[in-house]
Scaffold this active site. Sequence first.
Site, PDB file in Angstrom:
ATOM      1  N   GLU A 194       0.877  -1.161   0.000  1.00 40.37           N
ATOM      2  CA  GLU A 194       0.000   0.000   0.000  1.00 40.37           C
ATOM      3  C   GLU A 194       0.920   1.218   0.000  1.00 40.37           C
ATOM      4  O   GLU A 194       1.601   1.487   0.992  1.00 40.37           O
ATOM      5  CB  GLU A 194      -0.822  -0.053   1.291  1.00 40.37           C
ATOM      6  CG  GLU A 194      -2.145   0.628   1.255  1.00 40.37           C
ATOM      7  CD  GLU A 194      -2.800   0.565   2.620  1.00 40.37           C
ATOM      8  OE1 GLU A 194      -2.890   1.635   3.248  1.00 40.37           O
ATOM      9  OE2 GLU A 194      -3.198  -0.519   3.086  1.00 40.37           O
ATOM     10  N   ASP A 227      -5.488   9.453  10.095  1.00 40.79           N
ATOM     11  CA  ASP A 227      -4.248   8.869  10.585  1.00 40.79           C
ATOM     12  C   ASP A 227      -3.885   9.325  11.988  1.00 40.79           C
ATOM     13  O   ASP A 227      -4.056  10.487  12.345  1.00 40.79           O
ATOM     14  CB  ASP A 227      -3.103   9.206   9.620  1.00 40.79           C
ATOM     15  CG  ASP A 227      -3.160   8.357   8.373  1.00 40.79           C
ATOM     16  OD1 ASP A 227      -3.174   7.120   8.519  1.00 40.79           O
ATOM     17  OD2 ASP A 227      -3.241   8.927   7.276  1.00 40.79           O
TER      18      ASP A 227
END
Lengths: 430, 259
Positions: B49, B60
């Site tokens: 990824e 995040d």
Amino acid sequence: MTAVPVPGTPSGLPDASGHFGPYGGRFVPEALIAALDELTEAHATAQRDPAFLAELDRLLATYAGRPTPLTDARRLSEHAGGARILLKREDLAHTGSHKINNVLGQALLTQKMGKRRVIAETGAGQHGVATATAAALFGFDCTVYMGEEDTRRQALNVARMRLLGAEVIPVRTGTRTLKDATNEAFRDWVANVESTHYCIGSVVGPHPFPAMVRDFQRIIGVEARQQCLDLVGRLPDAVVACVGGGSNAMGAFHAFIPDASVALVGCEAGGDGVETGRHAAPLTAGSPGVLHGARSYLMQDDDGQTQDTTSISAGLDYPGVGPEHSWLRDSGRATYTGIADGWAMQALEKLAKSEGILCAIETAHAFAGACDWGRAQVQAGRSAEDLVIIINTSGRGDKDVDTAARWFGLVTAEDVAEAELVRAREGEQP
Amino acid sequence: MTALSDMFARTRAEGRAALIGYLPVGYPSYDESVAAMLAMVAAGVDAVEVGVPYTDPGMDGPVIQVAVDAALRAGSRVAHVFDAVRTVSPHAPVVVMGYWNPVEKYGPARWAADLQAAGGSGMITPDLIPEEAQPWIAAAGERDLDPVFLVAPSSTDERLEAVARVNRGMVYVASTMGVTGTRATVGNRAQELVERMRTVTDLPLAVGLGVSDGAQAAEVAAFADGVIVGSALVRALGDGGVEAVRALAADLADGVRRT
């Protein structure tokens, strides 16, 4: 998505999925969608619920101090080409700004949804103080995220929030200002969404926030419109407000949108001057993109990265803006202009010395913009005596005295050193 | 069929879950980030990824925030993402992980064309929901790329179905309510969500958020088709460089192969 259109809005926007033309929508992690649907439903239901609206009206009247007055600022008019200036006095609302209007509405919704914790982002601290205030009133736990840079330049508001029982968390990522405080609040919300309401302070974020915050702020324009009719016997020629995220401007503008003769003027933070690139004026000099959950104008580079902003005003120092403002801009119904730091500070001083009103630095941008607009009309041949301008006086300036004192050189370096010495001596005492 | 789909067909045939490792481009430098991606493939990661650094990574946690902030300050640009995909894709299937605004700015059609040309299989979009994704779904479809959406424990059955209708390649199953970061336990909400999602799709289901070691990977591999690891690898890269990434990837790869 069970998005429901908000009833009774003159523009008919947003649509059922939360869009103002190409702007708005929901650009958020999937984890938040259930909560956004719940909030959309709760807000739509509340707007049709006479008991909810009566309770909100009661709080606005007996707690926030509404209606706020419309002040005829006769001595200020010479700075605006002779136009008559009317001040919508949101600075006189409880907690010192318009932010309380929205926060009381969202606090009531929080209670209806059975949540017991609220979080908020804040730039200048006005929204953080308002949220901490409502949390105290309703008995909610409250966490406020504030960029570390802003905790420094608005230290007084940090102390106010803590006095009111809120936890203030300085945010040390990115640019350490409002943008990063907003990111951190979203992260908290994703993790705690089942127990927590994110009380967004402006007409930004994913649907339903832009429409909901506007609905709670539109009382500013509703009152001002009637007050102007009562006082002057006609509508104003212009309504002028400062625009960071844009909640006080949206609140002031919204009731006037159907009144085609009324110019709507938004004043963004021009920082060092829009032409320098160091500013916070996305509607004036940005481009459409996605930030903090919605599509709107924003300040971005060629890679779509959010750009750093510059403004003397912590509350306007934000690279994005509410999606409905983007829609008003593109449709031409409202116009937006960037006001540089220096011009805003001159306006702050003029207002203080000519009317005895010390406004927030954010608000000073609107005064500067109103002076520009009035003079431009007179230069274009309109008669000054016939011009009426409403300025939304969104907040008071107590929090900005320190910044203003330094800007104008009202305290010398020796004063500051002496004060620090006194403080140090006091600290030494047992 | 993308290389990602082929990879899941293979790991399913082997009777195990796939291991997908995330690293952002340009952290701590472009060269080291790509070296670390190749090292984790060599150590047994099945797909990579490739993270697009973004100024406002709302999904995040602190580890990835700090890393992408450092990458941007070191000059990481969108063009580097396609370079990294081009370098890694001959060795393992690559999905890009990126927030929406850089794609919108680049132009979804151009983004899809360049991603396909670089050998990418698809893209995970953490802040794009199907309702807003029509331009991306169309652009990805034109280029045989997999648009990968997220489902969360709070998603209603109706929304799981909506994702299943437009998603290709694999579905990103968020294990918990929260942002990226390592956690002591992954929790049983992930398994519940995987079971709910299975009733509406045959697509491979990859679980992300919170997995940091081989034991946790084994735990998730018992009920999911893929295990996604991000923050733990980013932390390893920051603390111990490419060698630490290789060691962690080997431990994780061992985890998904335990039965």
